[in-house]
Design an enzyme around this catalytic site. Structure first.
Site, PDB file in Angstrom:
ATOM      1  N   ARG A   1      23.049  -0.336  72.613  1.00  0.00           N
ATOM      2  CA  ARG A   1      22.554  -1.696  72.305  1.00  0.00           C
ATOM      3  C   ARG A   1      21.219  -1.876  73.038  1.00  0.00           C
ATOM      4  O   ARG A   1      21.071  -1.390  74.166  1.00  0.00           O
ATOM      5  CB  ARG A   1      23.561  -2.779  72.741  1.00  0.00           C
ATOM      6  CG  ARG A   1      24.865  -2.758  71.949  1.00  0.00           C
ATOM      7  CD  ARG A   1      25.753  -3.940  72.305  1.00  0.00           C
ATOM      8  NE  ARG A   1      25.302  -5.176  71.680  1.00  0.00           N
ATOM      9  CZ  ARG A   1      25.837  -6.379  71.933  1.00  0.00           C
ATOM     10  NH1 ARG A   1      26.814  -6.490  72.812  1.00  0.00           N
ATOM     11  NH2 ARG A   1      25.397  -7.463  71.313  1.00  0.00           N
TER      12      ARG A   1
ATOM     13  N   ASN B   1      19.307 -14.666  75.373  1.00  0.00           N
ATOM     14  CA  ASN B   1      20.771 -14.806  75.338  1.00  0.00           C
ATOM     15  C   ASN B   1      21.225 -14.871  73.883  1.00  0.00           C
ATOM     16  O   ASN B   1      20.410 -14.830  72.951  1.00  0.00           O
ATOM     17  CB  ASN B   1      21.221 -16.041  76.130  1.00  0.00           C
ATOM     18  CG  ASN B   1      22.717 -16.057  76.367  1.00  0.00           C
ATOM     19  OD1 ASN B   1      23.312 -15.037  76.718  1.00  0.00           O
ATOM     20  ND2 ASN B   1      23.369 -17.180  76.143  1.00  0.00           N
TER      21      ASN B   1
ATOM     22  N   ASP C   1      21.341 -12.197  78.837  1.00  0.00           N
ATOM     23  CA  ASP C   1      21.301 -10.736  78.751  1.00  0.00           C
ATOM     24  C   ASP C   1      20.070 -10.150  79.413  1.00  0.00           C
ATOM     25  O   ASP C   1      20.012  -8.957  79.697  1.00  0.00           O
ATOM     26  CB  ASP C   1      21.347 -10.292  77.283  1.00  0.00           C
ATOM     27  CG  ASP C   1      22.735 -10.491  76.734  1.00  0.00           C
ATOM     28  OD1 ASP C   1      23.088 -11.636  76.409  1.00  0.00           O
ATOM     29  OD2 ASP C   1      23.480  -9.503  76.657  1.00  0.00           O
TER      30      ASP C   1
ATOM     31  N   GLN D   1      32.283 -15.218  69.654  1.00  0.00           N
ATOM     32  CA  GLN D   1      32.647 -14.992  71.062  1.00  0.00           C
ATOM     33  C   GLN D   1      33.112 -16.289  71.727  1.00  0.00           C
ATOM     34  O   GLN D   1      33.937 -16.263  72.641  1.00  0.00           O
ATOM     35  CB  GLN D   1      31.452 -14.417  71.843  1.00  0.00           C
ATOM     36  CG  GLN D   1      31.100 -12.977  71.507  1.00  0.00           C
ATOM     37  CD  GLN D   1      30.064 -12.877  70.411  1.00  0.00           C
ATOM     38  OE1 GLN D   1      29.958 -13.760  69.562  1.00  0.00           O
ATOM     39  NE2 GLN D   1      29.294 -11.816  70.406  1.00  0.00           N
TER      40      GLN D   1
ATOM     41  N   ARG E   1      31.747  -6.117  75.756  1.00  0.00           N
ATOM     42  CA  ARG E   1      30.499  -6.837  75.510  1.00  0.00           C
ATOM     43  C   ARG E   1      30.276  -7.815  76.657  1.00  0.00           C
ATOM     44  O   ARG E   1      31.148  -8.012  77.501  1.00  0.00           O
ATOM     45  CB  ARG E   1      30.453  -7.505  74.127  1.00  0.00           C
ATOM     46  CG  ARG E   1      31.700  -8.109  73.567  1.00  0.00           C
ATOM     47  CD  ARG E   1      32.227  -9.337  74.238  1.00  0.00           C
ATOM     48  NE  ARG E   1      31.198 -10.337  74.487  1.00  0.00           N
ATOM     49  CZ  ARG E   1      31.230 -11.229  75.440  1.00  0.00           C
ATOM     50  NH1 ARG E   1      32.264 -11.267  76.272  1.00  0.00           N
ATOM     51  NH2 ARG E   1      30.275 -12.096  75.622  1.00  0.00           N
ATOM     52  N   GLY E   2      29.069  -8.440  76.626  1.00  0.00           N
ATOM     53  CA  GLY E   2      28.668  -9.231  77.787  1.00  0.00           C
ATOM     54  C   GLY E   2      27.838  -8.309  78.682  1.00  0.00           C
ATOM     55  O   GLY E   2      28.293  -7.190  78.999  1.00  0.00           O
ATOM     56  N   ALA E   3      26.650  -8.772  79.065  1.00  0.00           N
ATOM     57  CA  ALA E   3      25.694  -7.873  79.717  1.00  0.00           C
ATOM     58  C   ALA E   3      26.272  -7.108  80.924  1.00  0.00           C
ATOM     59  O   ALA E   3      26.187  -5.867  80.970  1.00  0.00           O
ATOM     60  CB  ALA E   3      24.446  -8.664  80.108  1.00  0.00           C
TER      61      ALA E   3
END
Ligand code: MRU
Length: 348
Positions: free
Chosen positions: A90, A248, A238, A197, A50-52
């Site tokens: 996503r 975000n 994001d 997170q 995860r995380g853009a």
């Protein structure tokens, strides 16, 4: 590891895609080999990766994973099917679509090649996306570093650190560099409900790096601001749209409004891969809504009535007007962001 004992979120070793399962942190460090495109899709969907930027890198490699070249009827068609499929994992982080588009575009270099040669060309493109992200993160760190002054207290939300990218991070990159140069800096990490997170990832990776970090629940930020205990808010994103709106992790907007109220600088670290000049404003971005069970339970333990209705948006939109500056790899962009973005990134 990235120099300060933080495992890499994505790696490609001996033609194998390895992902750190971030859902298991901080309890366990589990590296999972990805053997099929379906597995990569699930890893993105379930936030193992995860995380853009990390999502984009994983997807780029994911296009090539588990492909039996002796059994592919039409290589280009297969790649297009896989990119279409991975892009459904996503909806919000533009890096996913950006990386997959780059992989598709690369097919035009493969017209005269065998399938095996084409696969190798696409692998080079995925590696390039990965390497570029390392350089972008370092650049964000270097450009953002002068903003970090001795004894600053910085509040961050979600995780925009090493775990969210190739290595180093976006929002955490200036903090890492400042700290390595001896600047004393302290970070407040928002817990970041519902998937934690901030608690599970940001506080863990900062601790691993030896940077003082204090974990707070999301609803404590206003209290800290009101007591003058925060000097700067620094978050990732994001997607940033052409007018400078920032999408975000849910809860970012709360912080932006509070920072504005208390006249605290609100900075967003934004790699160029996260800028979406094709979209005019943040209201046009699809905000992912996730399963209600993420809120009805915590670590599998019920924390609400079984059938209670739940609204679970994963992101929110901070209007450009609340942003003090965008720390990009091409410079720190200042308001008016629409004009600064157009000047730096063209019309997209
Ligand atoms: O749902 P997540 O954990 O993928 O959300 C991540 C964020 O909101 C990050 O702040 C963003 O992707 C920037 S990561 C450099």
């Amino acid at each position: 590891m990235v120099g300060h004992e933080i495992p890499l979120s994505v790696s490609w070793e001996e033609d194998r895609l390895l992902l750190l399962d971030q859902t298991r942190l901080p309890g366990e460090i589990v590296i999972e080999e990805q053997v099929s495109v379906e597995q990569v899709w699930r890893s993105i969907k379930e936030l193992k990766v995860r995380g853009a930027p990390a999502i984009g890198i994983a997807a780029a490699y994911g296009v090539l994973v588990g492909m039996d070249l002796s059994n592919v009827a039409d290589f280009s068609a297969e790649i297009r099917t896989r990119t279409d499929y991975l892009s459904t994992a996503r909806p919000t982080a533009v890096n996913l679509f950006w990386a997959l588009q780059r992989m598709r575009d690369k097919l035009s270099d493969c017209r005269e090649l065998t399938d095996r040669e084409s696969w190798a060309v696409l692998l080079e493109e995925a590696k390039k996306i990965h390497q570029e992200d390392r350089e972008i993160c370092r650049r964000i760190g270097e450009l953002g570093r002068p903003l970090i002054k001795e004894n600053m207290n910085i509040l961050t939300h979600c995780n925009a650190g090493s775990l969210a990218v190739s290595e180093l991070g976006t929002a955490l990159a200036p903090i890492y560099l400042a700290s390595r140069e001896g600047t004393g800096v302290h970070v407040y990490a928002d817990e970041t409900r519902p998937l934690l997170q901030g608690a599970r990832l940001t506080s863990w990776e900062l601790q691993q790096a030896g940077i003082p970090v204090t974990l707070i629940c999301d609803n404590m930020a206003a209290h800290l601001f009101s007591r003058g205990r925060v000097d700067m808010v620094l978050v990732g994103t994001d997607r940033v749209t052409a007018n400078g709106d920032v999408i975000n992790k849910i809860g970012t907007l709360n912080l932006a409004i509070l920072a504005n109220h208390y006249s605290i600088p609100f900075y967003v670290a934004c790699p160029s891969s996260t800028v979406d000049m094709k979209i005019a404003s943040g209201t046009e971005v699809t905000i992912e809504e996730r399963d209600g069970q993420e809120i009805r339970q915590m670590a599998g333990v019920p924390t609400a009535p079984e059938e209670v209705a739940v609204f679970n948006p994963a992101f929110d939109m901070t209007p450009a007007g609340l942003v003090t500056g965008l720390i990009t790899d091409r410079g720190i962009l200042r308001p008016p962001l629409q004009a600064s973005l157009a000047e730096t990134f063209g019309s997209g």
